[in-house]
Design an enzyme around this catalytic site. Structure first.
Site, PDB file in Angstrom:
ATOM      1  N   ARG A 298       8.770 -16.203   2.998  1.00 45.16           N
ATOM      2  CA  ARG A 298       9.319 -14.846   2.999  1.00 45.16           C
ATOM      3  C   ARG A 298      10.568 -14.796   2.106  1.00 45.16           C
ATOM      4  NH1 ARG A 298       7.877  -9.602   4.273  1.00 45.16           N
ATOM      5  NH2 ARG A 298       9.395  -8.568   5.621  1.00 45.16           N
TER       6      ARG A 298
ATOM      7  N   THR B 210       0.055  -4.755   0.291  1.00 43.57           N
ATOM      8  CA  THR B 210       0.203  -6.171   0.602  1.00 43.57           C
ATOM      9  C   THR B 210      -1.195  -6.722   0.410  1.00 43.57           C
ATOM     10  OG1 THR B 210       1.999  -5.762   2.109  1.00 43.57           O
ATOM     11  CG2 THR B 210       0.691  -7.706   2.584  1.00 43.57           C
TER      12      THR B 210
ATOM     13  N   ASN C 201       6.007  -5.909  -0.762  1.00 43.12           N
ATOM     14  CA  ASN C 201       6.288  -4.815   0.162  1.00 43.12           C
ATOM     15  C   ASN C 201       5.540  -3.560  -0.306  1.00 43.12           C
ATOM     16  OD1 ASN C 201       7.144  -3.482   2.406  1.00 43.12           O
ATOM     17  ND2 ASN C 201       9.083  -2.843   1.514  1.00 43.12           N
TER      18      ASN C 201
ATOM     19  N   ASP D 202      12.471  -3.997   4.433  1.00 49.79           N
ATOM     20  CA  ASP D 202      11.962  -4.442   5.737  1.00 49.79           C
ATOM     21  C   ASP D 202      13.095  -4.792   6.697  1.00 49.79           C
ATOM     22  OD1 ASP D 202       9.317  -3.969   5.347  1.00 49.79           O
ATOM     23  OD2 ASP D 202       8.744  -6.034   4.947  1.00 49.79           O
TER      24      ASP D 202
ATOM     25  N   GLY E 252       1.475  -2.680   6.326  1.00 52.16           N
ATOM     26  CA  GLY E 252       2.752  -2.442   6.996  1.00 52.16           C
ATOM     27  C   GLY E 252       2.574  -2.653   8.488  1.00 52.16           C
TER      28      GLY E 252
END
Ligand code: DON
Length: 583
Positions: free
Chosen positions: A111, A391, A411, A433, A485
């Protein structure tokens, strides 16, 4: 004449009505459910399911030549950065769940990390209001977290690759695709056109993705020479080049020129981490999913634990009771997400409490069969100790039985819309996010709390949910994941219950219409044509608010292992253009 046609039509219709009853169409179902869009793709040895056929082929080629699922995944992830640039990436991040044939399971967390200059109020103006447009957490140079994809692939390959494929060998297919180009598929040309306004704001992006405003058409060969040169450097100098070499310098320079946050030091300091997956059982089947900084695994497990107390199978897939119970489980688990979840390296997240079966039982007590709760009354519980096509997920199973379930992202579609000058790399807008202002909704309407506030080097909370489900004997049953999402977690939930409770095959489970509830806003979202008017009325009578705007959700990619034969069954979501390829 007309009469004859009518007879033909009636007898054809008769055939379709009778079809499910004939032995020729025996899908092994214990009850009648709608048909799948088509049968899953079958292969004896290895399978890759991704949203880009070209990328799936790149992966299968690695499998054929003796690579394992991790080798193939590295090649697929890099190839998707070329063929599916809305989400496939070098400039973003994600999660790779790995399950080895011997049963060991691990999670690679790559991430994005907040740059060192980021802080709690970095997206607020002097009055404390959220900044919009350039400078915000969603668009432009300040929206990007430090990209993790290259480090994630490096870590996965080093620890879990077969050793039969080197880094340069796995980079090469992506480099070649970028240099030689490929025929632009319809969905990509459409996505580029649809995003022309935001993409067109940034000269480098406009030049590369929009042909300087002339647009690439469906079928046109699209070459990306700048990106090809970046891949050539990565191939030659290795993955650290991205973080310490010319690529890192180019990104940092472009950031400096445009008041971005990421510095060369930030690039150098990025770390991918190995994490311990979260586990539960659902009706005796083990489910293994992603821990923080994703909320996916914990929220999925809380929902499964709540639903386990209800006999969904007997209520029936299309019953309003099933929709009602799903919604109530979603409402409660997303309320907990908002309250408790964030990067566990920075804040205390009561994970053990959230995924505890006893906690789910207490949550269940607040659910009534005859009426909806309201999200105003459902606050986060008290556990011991809380996103479209933007995504992308891919799933790989090799001939030995090693498996990968990988979700990664920029994103939003095309991320921050910024291509770092001289690199061909699209950068993410993952900083959105975070809760840029805790308690205020982000671009997915998600409310998030203090635990997910911005801080230097912290990872923004994700909903990505790459997941494995095992058979009772502990062997791999299926692997699945999706974009979308916040809808990600609910899509994975519904695929799992479709298989476990309703005996669907992996394609049917992915095809079946989905619903979504995320606590706030307090509404049930359903897919176009995905809920009967009767069901919707019945839910409204219980007090549910049904959305006025149905929309499709997700782009799931799954692989199931057929029990008797071991055949790999690949399934791509009919909501997009992906295809599984096997051998
Ligand atoms: O990590 C997350 O949860 C989001 N950045 C995922 C975004 C997403 O799935 C967009 N696609 N529809």
């Amino acid at each position: 004449m007309r009469g004859k046609n009518l007879i033909v039509r009636i007898s054809l219709a008769g055939l379709f009505i009778l079809a499910p009853l004939t032995p020729f169409f025996d899908g092994g179902l214990s009850q009648t459910v709608f048909a799948a869009s088509h049968e899953p793709v079958r292969a004896r040895r290895g399978m890759v399911a991704s949203t880009s056929r070209i990328a799936s082929e790149v992966g299968v080629d690695v499998l054929r030549r003796g690579g394992n699922a991790v080798d193939a995944s590295v090649a697929v992830a890099l190839a998707l950065a070329v063929t599916y640039p809305a989400a496939g990436n070098l400039g973003g991040g994600g999660f790779m769940m790995i399950r080895l044939r011997d049963g060991r399971t691990t999670a690679i967390d790559y991430r994005e990390m907040a740059p060192a200059a980021a802080h709690r109020n970095v997206y607020l103006d002097e009055k404390g209001n959220l900044i919009e447009g350039e400078g915000s957490s969603t668009l432009g140079y300040r929206a990007s977290g430090v990209p993790g994809t290259v480090a994630g692939m490096e870590l996965a390959l080093k620890k879990y690759g077969s050793g039969r494929f080197s880094w340069p060998q796995l980079v090469e297919p992506a480099r070649r695709l970028a240099a030689e180009g490929f025929a632009l598929p319809f969905n990509l040309s459409r996505a580029l056109r649809n995003n022309r306004e935001s993409l067109g704001q940034y000269p480098e992006t406009k030049k590369i993705l929009l042909k300087n405003g002339a647009f690439y058409e469906e079928g046109e060969v699209w070459r990306q020479p700048e990106l090809a040169a970046t891949f050539a450097r990565l191939r030659r100098f290795g993955p650290r080049e991205f973080y310490e070499g010319r690529t890192a310098r180019l990104i940092a320079e472009d950031m400096r020129r445009n008041k971005g946050l990421i510095t060369y030091e930030d690039m150098k300091n990025y770390v991918a981490k190995e994490r311990v997956p979260l586990r539960t059982t659902y009706r005796g089947f083990e489910v293994i999913s992603m821990p923080p900084p994703s909320s996916g695994g914990a929220v999925l497990i809380e929902m499964l634990n709540i639903l386990e107390g209800f006999d969904l199978r007997n209520l029936g897939w299309s019953s309003s009771e099933r929709y009602h119970l799903m919604t109530e489980a979603m409402r409660r688990s997303f309320a907990d997400r908002a309250e408790y979840m964030g990067d566990a390296d920075f804040v205390k997240v009561p994970i053990a409490g959230l995924i505890d079966k006893g906690y789910a039982e207490r949550q269940r007590r607040g659910i009534h069969l005859d009426r909806a709760s309201t999200s105003a009354e459902v606050r986060a519980g008290r556990p011991a100790g809380a996103e479209s096509e933007e995504t992308t997920h891919f799933t790989v199973v090799d001939s030995e039985g090693n498996a990968v379930s990988n979700t990664y992202t920029l994103n939003d579609s095309f991320g921050s819309k910024v291509v770092a000058r001289g690199t061909g790399i699209l950068l993410n807008n993952e900083m959105d996010d975070f809760a840029a202002k805790p308690g205020t909704p982000n671009s997915y309407g998600l409310i998030q709390g203090e635990n997910n506030a911005v801080a230097a080097r912290k990872r923004p909370l994700s909903a990505m949910t790459p997941t494995f489900v095992l058979r009772r004997d502990g062997s791999l049953w299926f692997a699945v994941g999706t974009p979308g999402g916040p809808t990600i977690i609910n899509t994975v939930l519904q695929v799992i219950t479709n298989v476990v409770d309703f005996d669907m095959n992996i394609q049917q489970a992915i095809d079946a219409p989905r619903i979504h509830h995320q606590w706030l806003p307090d509404e049930v979202v359903y897919e176009p044509f995905g809920m009967s008017a009767d069901t919707s009325r019945s839910l409204e009578k219980r007090g549910h608010r049904i959305t006025a705007r149905p929309r499709y959700m997700g782009d799931a990619q799954g692989i199931m292992i057929e029990e008797r034969t071991g055949v790999r069954l690949g399934a791509s979501d009919p909501r997009n253009f992906g295809e599984p390829v096997g051998y």
